[in-house]
Design an enzyme around this catalytic site. Structure first.
Site, short mmCIF file in Angstrom:
data_model
loop_
_atom_site.label_atom_id
_atom_site.label_comp_id
_atom_site.label_asym_id
_atom_site.label_seq_id
_atom_site.Cartn_x
_atom_site.Cartn_y
_atom_site.Cartn_z
N GLN A 9 -5.48 -8.98 -2.53
CA GLN A 9 -5.59 -7.82 -1.40
C GLN A 9 -6.98 -7.53 -1.00
O GLN A 9 -7.41 -7.11 0.04
CB GLN A 9 -4.94 -6.40 -1.83
N ASN A 66 -2.88 2.69 -10.19
CA ASN A 66 -3.45 1.99 -8.85
C ASN A 66 -3.35 0.60 -9.37
O ASN A 66 -2.81 0.17 -10.54
CB ASN A 66 -4.86 2.40 -8.72
N LYS A 67 -3.75 -0.35 -8.41
CA LYS A 67 -3.67 -1.59 -8.68
C LYS A 67 -4.29 -2.30 -10.11
O LYS A 67 -5.53 -1.61 -10.57
CB LYS A 67 -4.66 -2.46 -7.66
N ASP A 113 -1.34 4.85 -6.43
CA ASP A 113 0.12 4.71 -6.05
C ASP A 113 0.65 5.77 -6.50
O ASP A 113 1.62 6.25 -5.93
CB ASP A 113 0.56 3.36 -6.45
N ARG A 162 10.36 -1.33 -4.78
CA ARG A 162 9.01 -1.21 -5.66
C ARG A 162 8.78 0.15 -6.47
O ARG A 162 9.34 1.19 -5.73
CB ARG A 162 7.91 -1.46 -4.71
N GLY A 171 0.79 -1.35 0.03
CA GLY A 171 0.10 0.03 -0.15
C GLY A 171 0.89 1.07 0.07
O GLY A 171 1.64 1.30 0.98
N ALA A 172 0.65 2.16 -0.87
CA ALA A 172 1.40 3.36 -1.10
C ALA A 172 1.66 4.18 0.27
O ALA A 172 3.14 4.08 0.46
CB ALA A 172 0.77 4.17 -2.18
O1 MRU Z 1 0.50 -3.80 -4.47
P1 MRU Z 1 -0.03 -3.25 -3.45
O2 MRU Z 1 -0.77 -4.09 -2.63
O3 MRU Z 1 0.95 -2.55 -2.77
O4 MRU Z 1 -1.16 -2.13 -4.21
C1 MRU Z 1 -1.78 -1.23 -3.40
C2 MRU Z 1 -2.59 -0.56 -4.29
O5 MRU Z 1 -2.77 -0.37 -5.32
C3 MRU Z 1 -3.43 0.48 -3.33
O6 MRU Z 1 -4.68 0.89 -3.99
C4 MRU Z 1 -2.83 2.01 -3.46
O7 MRU Z 1 -1.46 1.69 -2.68
C5 MRU Z 1 -3.52 2.73 -2.51
S1 MRU Z 1 -3.32 2.46 -0.63
C6 MRU Z 1 -4.04 3.74 0.18
#
Ligand code: MRU
Length: 343
Positions: free
Chosen positions: A192, A243-244, A233, A87, A45-46
């Site tokens: 997730q 985003n994801k 992100d 990352r 998560g960012a």
């Molecule tokens: O690969 P991840 O689990 O780190 O990806 C997270 C996301 O895509 C979230 O939607 C994003 O980081 C926003 S978190 C507040």
């Protein structure tokens, strides 16, 4: 529900690879240990990876065997490079590393450097929680009573300092008694949504239903979704949103079905150095995330795999961006340049 806790000589983080089956807390005592936790997605998560990197740098300074200010700064530069290589997509990581190094530059003694870094990491975490709560307050105004809200991935407390970005909006609407219902995309391949968002919502007693990502279009066609809210992100200066993986698909579906598509993210997610989403680096992850489930193969042996962790939704598909400063509607460029925490 803070995913990372600072404890003086170390930090503890909840191992998100073990949720929801077990609540295992792991200790980190240095930047390299923080880097391992980020790389392996024990924390993700960012905003949360930015906070973890900040605590990692503070802990490396605290436990460093070096005895001069210059030598500790040099060690921090190496650790920063290691953290930055974990990352590539979420800008919050690089922002936090820069902020910590700027704090280190201001110190005039080793004791001051250690004290400054611990204070800065704690501030980054506390500010993030405050921003999430503010986003929740602003975003809840967009949520009508009885709304059926679809979300993707986990943008909850687990992904932030606490409270969450997209889930912060959902939490705030629930706290206001709006009797909402949440549709939770499972979020293949890392799950997730199924493992983390469904777990957080159950903890909060917020009614939720889990679905396969591929069911979202059908659900919208049936008139079962009133709005979509996701985290981010990285948001470019024009409002393109990383985003994801799967988020872009949802935004296109929202346009087709005339459903509002909202993005909730703090100023630390806005990258003014990039205008077009095409320039956002997209992390490619291990093929085993797609070919295996819980260690068991589920794909034909030897098949080639495409496994990008993120996608980019163009600004034109975003109804509004919710930040700690309010709800922003297009055109996004003027307001994002004011809200961004990035230089
Ligand atoms: O690969 P991840 O689990 O780190 O990806 C997270 C996301 O895509 C979230 O939607 C994003 O980081 C926003 S978190 C507040």
């Amino acid at each position: 529900m803070k995913p990372i806790l600072f404890e003086g000589q170390s930090a503890r983080l909840i191992d998100q690879t073990r949720l929801p089956l077990e609540e295992v807390w792991r200790e980190i005592r240095s930047g390299p240990e923080a880097a391992e936790a980020i790389r392996s997605m024990r924390i993700r998560g960012a905003p949360a990876i930015g906070i973890t990197a900040a605590y990692g740098l503070a802990l490396s300074a605290l436990h460093s065997k070096q005895d001069s200010l210059e030598a500790v700064r040099a060690e921090l530069a190496e650790v920063s490079a290691e953290l930055a290589a974990t990352r590539p997509t979420a800008i919050n990581l690089f922002w936090a590393i820069r902020r910590m190094n700027a704090a280190a530059e201001e110190a005039t003694s080793l004791a001051e450097l250690r004290e400054r870094l611990i204070r800065e990491a704690r501030t980054i975490a506390a500010e993030d929680e405050a921003m999430c709560r503010a986003m929740g307050r602003h975003g809840a105004e967009l949520v009508p009573a009885g709304a059926r809200i679809l979300t993707h991935c986990n943008a909850g407390a687990l992904a932030t300092g606490d409270y969450g970005t997209a889930l912060g909006v959902i939490r705030a609407a629930h706290e206001q008694g709006k009797s909402i219902h949440v549709w939770v995309d499972e979020t293949r391949p890392f799950l997730q949504g199924a493992r983390l968002t469904a777990w957080e919502l159950a903890h909060e007693g917020i009614p939720a239903t889990l679905l396969c990502d591929s069911a979202a279009g059908h659900l919208m066609q049936q008139g079962q979704v009133d709005l979509v809210v996701v985290g981010s992100d990285r948001i470019t200066s024009r409002g393109d949103v990383a985003n994801k993986i799967g988020t872009y698909t949802l935004a296109v579906l929202c346009r087709q079905h005339d459903i509002p598509f909202y993005v909730a993210a703090p100023g630390s997610t806005i990258d003014l150095a990039i205008e077009s989403g095409r320039d956002i680096p997209i992390e490619q992850r291990d093929s085993r995330e797609v070919t295996h489930l819980s260690g068991q193969p589920v794909a034909a042996s030897g098949v080639q795999v495409f496994n990008p962790a993120f996608d980019v939704t163009p600004a034109e598909l975003v109804t509004a961006i919710i930040t700690e400063q309010g709800v922003h509607r297009p055109p996004f460029s003027p307001i994002l340049s004011q809200v961004a925490s990035q230089p």
